[in-house]
Design a protein around this motif. Structure first.
Motif, mmCIF file in Angstrom:
data_model
loop_
_atom_site.group_PDB
_atom_site.id
_atom_site.type_symbol
_atom_site.label_atom_id
_atom_site.label_comp_id
_atom_site.label_asym_id
_atom_site.label_seq_id
_atom_site.Cartn_x
_atom_site.Cartn_y
_atom_site.Cartn_z
ATOM 1 N N TYR A 154 35.780 7.359 8.425
ATOM 2 C CA TYR A 154 35.427 8.430 9.367
ATOM 3 C C TYR A 154 35.050 7.870 10.737
ATOM 4 C CZ TYR A 154 32.469 12.062 11.462
ATOM 5 O OH TYR A 154 31.898 12.965 12.328
ATOM 6 N N PHE A 155 34.179 6.841 10.760
ATOM 7 C CA PHE A 155 33.754 6.273 12.037
ATOM 8 C C PHE A 155 34.887 5.520 12.717
ATOM 9 C CE2 PHE A 155 29.348 6.714 10.346
ATOM 10 C CZ PHE A 155 28.838 7.472 11.397
ATOM 11 N N LEU A 156 35.677 4.816 11.912
ATOM 12 C CA LEU A 156 36.804 4.087 12.481
ATOM 13 C C LEU A 156 37.804 5.051 13.127
ATOM 14 C CD1 LEU A 156 38.518 1.561 12.911
ATOM 15 C CD2 LEU A 156 39.364 1.818 10.566
ATOM 16 N N ALA A 157 38.170 6.101 12.414
ATOM 17 C CA ALA A 157 39.108 7.082 12.951
ATOM 18 C C ALA A 157 38.522 7.783 14.176
ATOM 19 C CB ALA A 157 39.476 8.101 11.873
ATOM 20 N N GLY A 158 37.213 8.016 14.163
ATOM 21 C CA GLY A 158 36.565 8.662 15.298
ATOM 22 C C GLY A 158 36.663 7.838 16.566
ATOM 23 N N LYS A 159 36.513 6.500 16.421
ATOM 24 C CA LYS A 159 36.629 5.629 17.592
ATOM 25 C C LYS A 159 38.059 5.600 18.128
ATOM 26 C CE LYS A 159 32.492 3.846 18.264
ATOM 27 N NZ LYS A 159 31.782 3.874 19.574
ATOM 28 N N LEU A 160 39.019 5.700 17.223
ATOM 29 C CA LEU A 160 40.416 5.605 17.627
ATOM 30 C C LEU A 160 40.977 6.940 18.110
ATOM 31 C CD1 LEU A 160 41.762 3.311 14.752
ATOM 32 C CD2 LEU A 160 41.101 2.638 17.064
ATOM 33 N N ILE A 161 40.555 8.031 17.465
ATOM 34 C CA ILE A 161 41.115 9.346 17.783
ATOM 35 C C ILE A 161 40.292 10.069 18.846
ATOM 36 C CG2 ILE A 161 41.675 11.627 16.835
ATOM 37 C CD1 ILE A 161 42.236 10.226 14.156
ATOM 38 N N GLY A 162 38.953 9.927 18.740
ATOM 39 C CA GLY A 162 38.098 10.564 19.731
ATOM 40 C C GLY A 162 37.306 11.734 19.187
ATOM 41 N N GLY A 163 36.805 12.555 20.090
ATOM 42 C CA GLY A 163 35.889 13.631 19.738
ATOM 43 C C GLY A 163 36.470 14.691 18.835
ATOM 44 N N SER A 164 37.776 14.903 18.909
ATOM 45 C CA SER A 164 38.374 15.928 18.054
ATOM 46 C C SER A 164 38.193 15.599 16.582
ATOM 47 C CB SER A 164 39.864 16.078 18.373
ATOM 48 O OG SER A 164 40.554 14.852 18.125
ATOM 49 N N TRP A 165 38.071 14.313 16.280
ATOM 50 C CA TRP A 165 37.827 13.884 14.890
ATOM 51 C C TRP A 165 36.326 13.838 14.595
ATOM 52 C CZ3 TRP A 165 40.928 12.578 10.695
ATOM 53 C CH2 TRP A 165 40.285 11.908 9.638
ATOM 54 N N SER A 166 35.574 13.198 15.476
ATOM 55 C CA SER A 166 34.141 13.002 15.225
ATOM 56 C C SER A 166 33.363 14.311 15.268
ATOM 57 C CB SER A 166 33.558 12.023 16.247
ATOM 58 O OG SER A 166 34.216 10.783 16.191
ATOM 59 N N ASN A 167 33.781 15.226 16.116
ATOM 60 C CA ASN A 167 33.030 16.474 16.306
ATOM 61 C C ASN A 167 33.709 17.668 15.640
ATOM 62 O OD1 ASN A 167 31.170 15.058 17.965
ATOM 63 N ND2 ASN A 167 32.593 15.263 19.700
ATOM 64 N N VAL A 171 31.327 21.403 7.345
ATOM 65 C CA VAL A 171 31.406 22.105 6.068
ATOM 66 C C VAL A 171 30.427 21.419 5.113
ATOM 67 C CG1 VAL A 171 32.850 22.725 4.095
ATOM 68 C CG2 VAL A 171 33.842 22.678 6.415
ATOM 69 N N GLY A 172 29.462 22.177 4.600
ATOM 70 C CA GLY A 172 28.501 21.588 3.670
ATOM 71 C C GLY A 172 27.636 20.512 4.298
ATOM 72 N N GLY A 173 27.360 20.627 5.590
ATOM 73 C CA GLY A 173 26.481 19.678 6.267
ATOM 74 C C GLY A 173 27.177 18.486 6.887
ATOM 75 N N TYR A 174 28.488 18.328 6.661
ATOM 76 C CA TYR A 174 29.235 17.206 7.228
ATOM 77 C C TYR A 174 30.533 17.723 7.839
ATOM 78 C CZ TYR A 174 26.087 14.283 4.453
ATOM 79 O OH TYR A 174 24.973 13.684 3.910
ATOM 80 N N ALA A 175 31.059 16.945 8.798
ATOM 81 C CA ALA A 175 32.340 17.308 9.405
ATOM 82 C C ALA A 175 33.434 17.315 8.345
ATOM 83 C CB ALA A 175 32.681 16.305 10.516
ATOM 84 N N TRP A 176 34.378 18.227 8.498
ATOM 85 C CA TRP A 176 35.440 18.293 7.480
ATOM 86 C C TRP A 176 36.259 17.006 7.475
ATOM 87 C CZ3 TRP A 176 40.527 17.631 8.623
ATOM 88 C CH2 TRP A 176 40.952 17.855 9.926
ATOM 89 N N THR A 177 36.287 16.308 8.607
ATOM 90 C CA THR A 177 36.999 15.029 8.654
ATOM 91 C C THR A 177 36.281 13.957 7.833
ATOM 92 O OG1 THR A 177 35.885 14.705 10.779
ATOM 93 C CG2 THR A 177 38.194 15.402 10.834
ATOM 94 N N MET A 178 34.953 14.094 7.683
ATOM 95 C CA MET A 178 34.219 13.175 6.811
ATOM 96 C C MET A 178 34.616 13.413 5.350
ATOM 97 S SD MET A 178 32.023 10.750 6.318
ATOM 98 C CE MET A 178 31.837 10.161 4.622
ATOM 99 N N TRP A 179 34.746 14.656 4.970
ATOM 100 C CA TRP A 179 35.185 14.969 3.609
ATOM 101 C C TRP A 179 36.611 14.460 3.364
ATOM 102 C CZ3 TRP A 179 31.386 15.984 0.593
ATOM 103 C CH2 TRP A 179 30.286 16.747 1.027
ATOM 104 N N LEU A 180 37.453 14.569 4.378
ATOM 105 C CA LEU A 180 38.825 14.070 4.260
ATOM 106 C C LEU A 180 38.827 12.550 4.088
ATOM 107 C CD1 LEU A 180 41.894 14.509 4.391
ATOM 108 C CD2 LEU A 180 41.722 14.324 6.890
ATOM 109 N N SER A 181 37.981 11.858 4.842
ATOM 110 C CA SER A 181 37.872 10.401 4.728
ATOM 111 C C SER A 181 37.388 9.997 3.343
ATOM 112 C CB SER A 181 36.913 9.860 5.793
ATOM 113 O OG SER A 181 37.331 10.209 7.092
#
Length: 508
Positions: A154-167, A171-181
């Protein structure tokens, strides 16, 4: 007739090689029936090929992981300084090495996994009790480690992709991208375990040095941020060396022991592939206490440095790595976290429960099916809750795990070493009506010792943040010593019950 010191096994059933290893006699049929399958059968002597290096690399790969890192950094977060944290972890690993070597002995000698080994003391059917307890603990660990690996993605993809991933939307207290990771990392591990034990051995061999180098890179980076190594050593203890430290030391020590109490039971799952007793003994002795202490040392220095740089200790290495603005450095750090997490999670938390669940229904559940069951249950345990707080992680989760599994270890050591003097009948371990059948496949003495030891070990413990309060408040004085209480109680009670009542070959 009792079987506390069984007579010599007939040579027609099994043979003892010059180096002390035991295998099914040439020409003799392999064990079969409802309590055997290809994954549970003894490994033939010629296929027991793991060397001292393989076992050492296994431990380096398992010890150098994110959860091990958070053990040490978590002690810094609750108030210890680097000397106190390293001392606690080093002592814990020397202690847990003893039952590790004792239960590991049966692996290279007989080629059997942990659930089959447990049949000698608990009964052919009764072994499902410790096997399932061990497997459920592994499910919790697999979930925690998978959450850590998903966090790294999640953090690695956030640094590479940007805010659209990190922010992304929560869902359930975490970003849906965290659940995907989390789901992606889960799938990677299942794919590796599906390829079998030899793939795991090869993966551990190269992952071990890679992770160690990564830890030194983290130390170099943090010392640079802190202005040298001096500030890393200068962070004071919030406890001192008086009563406040010792009050925290004992539950911390039991928690650190509890961290590897899982492997102290099911280490035969790995040592069954050992070329000799020397290979597993030296491999474990060189691999476990040394690498855990070194990794703890690196962890506490980096965490102390984070306290000097950021004003408070950052105990999660993924969160710490995410603070760098250097994309290359972040990439290397998080890839290291991924490799480290894969290394320990597959070896420690998928292999063993896969055998354990296979033992429950050998004809229906294969090793691979057991691994898939583990992976599914790991999600249902809600690992993100267990990992969210260092207090709950170290004292509740590890303390409870250590208390319960120490109880099983006491029974295994008492039965194999003190009563049977390391002599087992391979064929009877897979057969109804043999010397390990007891009463309908269960040895009530082992069950009684397990229940008594488990109640004393964890009955007075705090279950926060899972639930409020203690199940048996009157036992709270024992809670800080759960692993030792469980092991000692079960060992003594099992010996006492066995010697007082005797054990028939097929009846209690």
């Amino acid at each position: 007739m009792t079987d506390t010191a069984p007579p010599a096994i007939p040579p027609s059933a099994q043979v003892t090689l010059p180096d002390g290893r035991v295998t099914i006699a040439p020409g003799a049929p392999q064990p079969s029936g409802p309590y055997a399958n290809a994954d549970l059968l003894p490994v033939p002597a010629e296929k027991r090929t793991w060397t001292t290096y393989n076992f050492s690399a296994l431990w380096v790969g398992m010890a150098h992981n994110t959860a091990s890192w958070t053990l040490a950094s978590g002690l810094i977060a609750v108030g210890m300084d680097w000397k106190q944290a390293v001392f606690t972890i080093a002592l814990a690993n020397l202690v847990v090495l003893v039952p590790m070597l004792l239960t590991g002995h049966a692996g290279p000698k007989y080629g059997i996994p942990f659930p089959v080994f447990a049949r000698a003391s608990f009964g052919v059917r009764g072994a499902n009790l410790p096997a399932v307890v061990r497997a459920l603990v592994a499910c919790g660990w697999f979930g925690i480690q998978t959450w850590i690996g998903g966090e790294a993605i999640y953090f690695l993809a956030g640094k590479l992709i940007g805010g659209s991933w990190s922010n992304a939307a929560h869902v359930g207290g975490y970003a849906w991208t965290m659940w995907l990771s989390f789901a992606l990392f889960w799938a990677i591990q299942v794919a590796i375990i599906h390829r079998g034990m030899d793939t795991i051995r090869r993966f551990e061999n190269w992952a071990a040095p890679f992770v160690l180098v990564g830890a030194f890179v983290m130390l170099w980076w943090m010392s640079g941020k802190a202005g040298g190594v001096g500030p890393l050593f200068d962070q004071p203890s919030k406890l001192g060396w008086g009563a406040h430290f010792w009050k925290l030391f004992w539950p911390s020590l039991m928690g650190m022991i509890g961290f590897w109490s899982t492997l102290s039971l099911n280490i035969p799952d790995f040592t069954r592939y050992g070329r000799s007793q020397k290979a597993q003994t030296w491999g474990q002795a060189l691999g476990l206490p040394t690498t855990m202490t070194l990794f703890a040392f690196l962890s506490v220095l980096v965490t102390s440095g984070s306290q000097a740089v950021y004003g408070k200790p950052v105990w999660d290495p993924v969160q710490l790595a995410a603070k760098t603005d250097n994309v290359v450095g972040l990439l290397y750090a998080l890839v290291t976290v991924l490799v480290a997490t894969l290394s320990v999670n597959i070896a420690a938390n998928l292999v063993s429960p896969a055998f354990d669940f296979s033992n429950v229904a050998p004809r229906k559940v294969s090793f691979r099916t057991g691994a898939l069951i583990t992976a599914v249950l790991a999600v249902l345990i809600f690992p993100w809750k267990l990992y969210s707080d260092p207090q709950g992680y170290i004292f509740t989760w590890l303390g409870l795990v250590g208390g319960l599994l120490g109880t099983v270890a006491g029974i295994l050591v008492a039965d194999y070493w003190l009563l049977r003097r390391t002599r087992l009948d391979l064929a009877d371990l897979y057969r109804a009506g043999g010397r390990y059948w007891y009463a309908a496949g269960w040895n009530w003495r082992a069950v009684a010792a397990f229940l008594a030891g488990g109640v004393l070990a964890v009955g007075g413990a705090s279950f926060k943040p899972l639930i409020d309060g203690r199940p048996i408040p009157a036992l709270s004085a024992l809670a800080d010593y759960g692993w030792a209480v469980g092991l000692g109680t079960s060992l003594v009670l099992y010996l006492t019950l066995t010697l007082l009542t005797g054990r028939g070959r097929t009846t209690p």
